[in-house]
Scaffold this active site. Sequence first.
Site, mmCIF file in Angstrom:
data_model
loop_
_atom_site.group_PDB
_atom_site.id
_atom_site.type_symbol
_atom_site.label_atom_id
_atom_site.label_comp_id
_atom_site.label_asym_id
_atom_site.label_seq_id
_atom_site.Cartn_x
_atom_site.Cartn_y
_atom_site.Cartn_z
ATOM 1 C CG ASN A 47 20.864 18.512 100.425
ATOM 2 O OD1 ASN A 47 19.763 18.809 99.960
ATOM 3 N ND2 ASN A 47 21.959 18.492 99.693
ATOM 4 C CG PHE A 49 31.590 13.621 103.011
ATOM 5 C CD1 PHE A 49 32.218 14.011 101.839
ATOM 6 C CD2 PHE A 49 31.818 12.340 103.492
ATOM 7 C CE1 PHE A 49 33.061 13.132 101.157
ATOM 8 C CE2 PHE A 49 32.658 11.453 102.821
ATOM 9 C CZ PHE A 49 33.274 11.854 101.657
ATOM 10 C CB SER A 94 35.221 23.402 97.267
ATOM 11 O OG SER A 94 34.868 23.911 96.013
ATOM 12 C CE1 TYR A 152 29.915 24.461 100.027
ATOM 13 C CE2 TYR A 152 30.792 25.285 97.951
ATOM 14 C CZ TYR A 152 30.646 24.260 98.871
ATOM 15 O OH TYR A 152 31.230 23.043 98.633
ATOM 16 C CE LYS A 179 32.922 22.891 101.555
ATOM 17 N NZ LYS A 179 32.692 21.819 102.542
ATOM 18 C CG ASN A 225 25.638 22.054 91.038
ATOM 19 O OD1 ASN A 225 25.092 21.719 92.084
ATOM 20 N ND2 ASN A 225 26.571 22.964 90.997
ATOM 21 C CG LEU A 226 26.363 21.420 83.007
ATOM 22 C CD1 LEU A 226 25.450 22.414 82.294
ATOM 23 C CD2 LEU A 226 27.753 21.462 82.389
ATOM 24 N N GLY A 276 29.883 35.417 88.966
ATOM 25 C CA GLY A 276 30.788 34.630 89.807
ATOM 26 C C GLY A 276 31.452 33.474 89.088
ATOM 27 C CG ASP A 277 29.699 30.521 86.383
ATOM 28 O OD1 ASP A 277 29.831 29.953 87.488
ATOM 29 O OD2 ASP A 277 28.748 30.297 85.610
HETATM 30 P P1 NAD Z 1 25.199 16.506 100.069
HETATM 31 O O1 NAD Z 1 24.326 17.632 100.485
HETATM 32 O O2 NAD Z 1 24.666 15.497 99.134
HETATM 33 O O3 NAD Z 1 25.730 15.729 101.376
HETATM 34 C C1 NAD Z 1 25.948 16.390 102.599
HETATM 35 C C2 NAD Z 1 25.264 15.566 103.670
HETATM 36 O O4 NAD Z 1 25.511 16.210 104.927
HETATM 37 C C3 NAD Z 1 23.755 15.514 103.498
HETATM 38 O O5 NAD Z 1 23.330 14.166 103.597
HETATM 39 C C4 NAD Z 1 23.201 16.354 104.642
HETATM 40 O O6 NAD Z 1 21.967 15.835 105.126
HETATM 41 C C5 NAD Z 1 24.309 16.248 105.669
HETATM 42 N N1 NAD Z 1 24.441 17.387 106.592
HETATM 43 C C6 NAD Z 1 24.472 18.717 106.314
HETATM 44 N N2 NAD Z 1 24.651 19.411 107.438
HETATM 45 C C7 NAD Z 1 24.743 18.519 108.459
HETATM 46 C C8 NAD Z 1 24.927 18.620 109.854
HETATM 47 N N3 NAD Z 1 25.055 19.802 110.470
HETATM 48 N N4 NAD Z 1 24.968 17.489 110.598
HETATM 49 C C9 NAD Z 1 24.835 16.271 110.000
HETATM 50 N N5 NAD Z 1 24.649 16.108 108.684
HETATM 51 C C10 NAD Z 1 24.615 17.219 107.925
HETATM 52 O O7 NAD Z 1 26.554 17.143 99.496
HETATM 53 P P2 NAD Z 1 27.757 16.451 98.719
HETATM 54 O O8 NAD Z 1 27.721 16.897 97.316
HETATM 55 O O9 NAD Z 1 27.817 15.019 99.032
HETATM 56 O O10 NAD Z 1 28.978 17.206 99.396
HETATM 57 C C11 NAD Z 1 29.662 16.670 100.512
HETATM 58 C C12 NAD Z 1 30.724 17.665 100.968
HETATM 59 O O11 NAD Z 1 31.595 17.925 99.877
HETATM 60 C C13 NAD Z 1 30.154 19.006 101.400
HETATM 61 O O12 NAD Z 1 30.906 19.475 102.494
HETATM 62 C C14 NAD Z 1 30.371 19.877 100.184
HETATM 63 O O13 NAD Z 1 30.492 21.230 100.525
HETATM 64 C C15 NAD Z 1 31.681 19.326 99.661
HETATM 65 N N6 NAD Z 1 31.880 19.597 98.227
HETATM 66 C C16 NAD Z 1 30.910 19.210 97.333
HETATM 67 C C17 NAD Z 1 31.072 19.505 95.981
HETATM 68 C C18 NAD Z 1 29.996 19.117 94.981
HETATM 69 O O14 NAD Z 1 30.014 19.663 93.877
HETATM 70 N N7 NAD Z 1 29.078 18.213 95.287
HETATM 71 C C19 NAD Z 1 32.219 20.175 95.530
HETATM 72 C C20 NAD Z 1 33.198 20.536 96.469
HETATM 73 C C21 NAD Z 1 33.011 20.243 97.818
HETATM 74 N N1 UDP Z 2 26.122 25.873 83.760
HETATM 75 C C1 UDP Z 2 25.283 26.207 82.707
HETATM 76 N N2 UDP Z 2 23.945 26.038 82.867
HETATM 77 C C2 UDP Z 2 23.378 25.550 84.007
HETATM 78 C C3 UDP Z 2 24.250 25.185 85.065
HETATM 79 C C4 UDP Z 2 25.609 25.367 84.912
HETATM 80 O O1 UDP Z 2 25.745 26.657 81.666
HETATM 81 O O2 UDP Z 2 22.142 25.448 84.092
HETATM 82 C C5 UDP Z 2 27.575 26.027 83.609
HETATM 83 C C6 UDP Z 2 28.191 26.984 84.620
HETATM 84 O O3 UDP Z 2 28.176 28.295 84.120
HETATM 85 C C7 UDP Z 2 29.594 26.422 84.774
HETATM 86 C C8 UDP Z 2 29.443 24.935 84.489
HETATM 87 O O4 UDP Z 2 28.187 24.778 83.844
HETATM 88 O O5 UDP Z 2 30.418 26.966 83.758
HETATM 89 C C9 UDP Z 2 29.457 24.106 85.761
HETATM 90 O O6 UDP Z 2 28.531 24.675 86.672
HETATM 91 P P1 UDP Z 2 28.159 23.976 88.027
HETATM 92 O O7 UDP Z 2 27.171 24.867 88.744
HETATM 93 O O8 UDP Z 2 27.759 22.566 87.795
HETATM 94 O O9 UDP Z 2 29.540 23.918 88.829
HETATM 95 P P2 UDP Z 2 30.553 25.088 89.293
HETATM 96 O O10 UDP Z 2 31.780 24.903 88.462
HETATM 97 O O11 UDP Z 2 29.903 26.391 89.122
HETATM 98 O O12 UDP Z 2 30.800 24.743 90.719
#
Ligand code: NAD
Ligand code: UDP
Length: 340
Positions: free
Chosen positions: A36, A81, A125, A150, A154, A200-201, A296-297
């Site tokens: 990704n 990560f 998360s 997902y 976690k 995502n928003l 789910g929101d």
């Molecule tokens: P991202 O997808 O940008 O980064 C994840 C990276 O991990 C990517 O570069 C992908 O190529 C790599 N990857 C996935 N599976 C792999 C594997 N099996 N082996 C090696 N590499 C692998 O995501 P992010 O937003 O940077 O998120 C990082 C972590 O934080 C994730 O675990 C995600 O679930 C967690 N997280 C993210 C958010 C968010 O909103 N971005 C919120 C809460 C938790």
């Molecule tokens: N949201 C929205 N329109 C979009 C994407 C997200 O209104 O196209 C809203 C969503 O309902 C939530 C907030 O923005 O209330 C944040 O959503 P996001 O998916 O970024 O993060 P989440 O909190 O769901 O992990």
Amino acid sequence: MPTVLVTGGNGYIGSHTVISLFENGYDVVIADNLSNSKMEVQNRLEKITGKRFKFYNVDCCDTDALRKVFEENKIDSIIHFAGLKAVGESVRMPLEYYSNNIGSMISVCKLMTEFGVNKLVFSSSATVYGESEDVPFTEESPLGMCTNPYGWTKWMLEQILRDYAKATPEKKICLLRYFNPVGAHESGLIGEDPRGIPNNLFPYISKVAAGTLDCLTIFGDDYNTPDGTCIRDYIHVVDLAKGHVKAIEFLDKTEDPICLFNLGTGHGTSVKEAIKAFEKACGHEINHVIGPRRPGDIAVSFASTEKAEKLLGFKAEYGIDEMCSTCWKWQTMNPDGLKD
Ligand code: NAD
Ligand code: UDP
């Protein structure tokens, strides 16, 4: 200098964390299977830091392949990560999510045991709090029922790590529950680079602001909130990255095998407020309509930041304006994301 293995270090949060680690004097080794993210991120990190980081293109689920990283480097601690993170995709492909997210973590833990690596920071998360309406969420808030595979990965991984910590008290494990990471590095060289149409928003708003997408749909304006739209705790990704450095420092001094922190700002922003802030950053109106609620929101989610402030010494510095301006800078400098 101690070496930190950053799995998923080529991704959105991981790449920003690599910079923070570098700025704080750590050596970094990255393991990422590029599922990704694009290899160009490594060039961008070099541009920002002046350093080419050691990079392994490896699937963390493949314990034998990952072992090489541990054999070739003296790893002091790990930030894990690597994982899949798209909520909707996880509903369509649950087995991929369970096997990738749980498989990669178990593989990392096995190698920690094998090589005597004792410190681990795990990306959890706020989604583990489930559908509770009792905000702010503190680390003691009960875990809820997740609404998608997902979230369950976690939830399960937190439990797996609690069990692992109990069985191996010499290990020090830190669970970080992120709220909503947004924004980008101030250089505009790295940022969130989703594949296809964003879910995502913030990535969605920035594509509408740039004219790549026509219109943002607000998912419901009939919630029990001041303006009717959902409230979230958006945290600048650079602040979040700094939180990981604080977590590594904390693991050096704690006696507890497992610890847990929220990483958020403690402030809620509604969808309508986020749009307004983004309009200020990009200098024009953002086309939007009101649509139905997204299943789910929850109405309101924001963090209690007390524990992280007290024990980690972590406090987010950036507000919604910096989140929007850096997101917009990243978008305008990289209108089609990064190339392979
Ligand atoms: P991202 O997808 O940008 O980064 C994840 C990276 O991990 C990517 O570069 C992908 O190529 C790599 N990857 C996935 N599976 C792999 C594997 N099996 N082996 C090696 N590499 C692998 O995501 P992010 O937003 O940077 O998120 C990082 C972590 O934080 C994730 O675990 C995600 O679930 C967690 N997280 C993210 C958010 C968010 O909103 N971005 C919120 C809460 C938790
Ligand atoms: N949201 C929205 N329109 C979009 C994407 C997200 O209104 O196209 C809203 C969503 O309902 C939530 C907030 O923005 O209330 C944040 O959503 P996001 O998916 O970024 O993060 P989440 O909190 O769901 O992990």
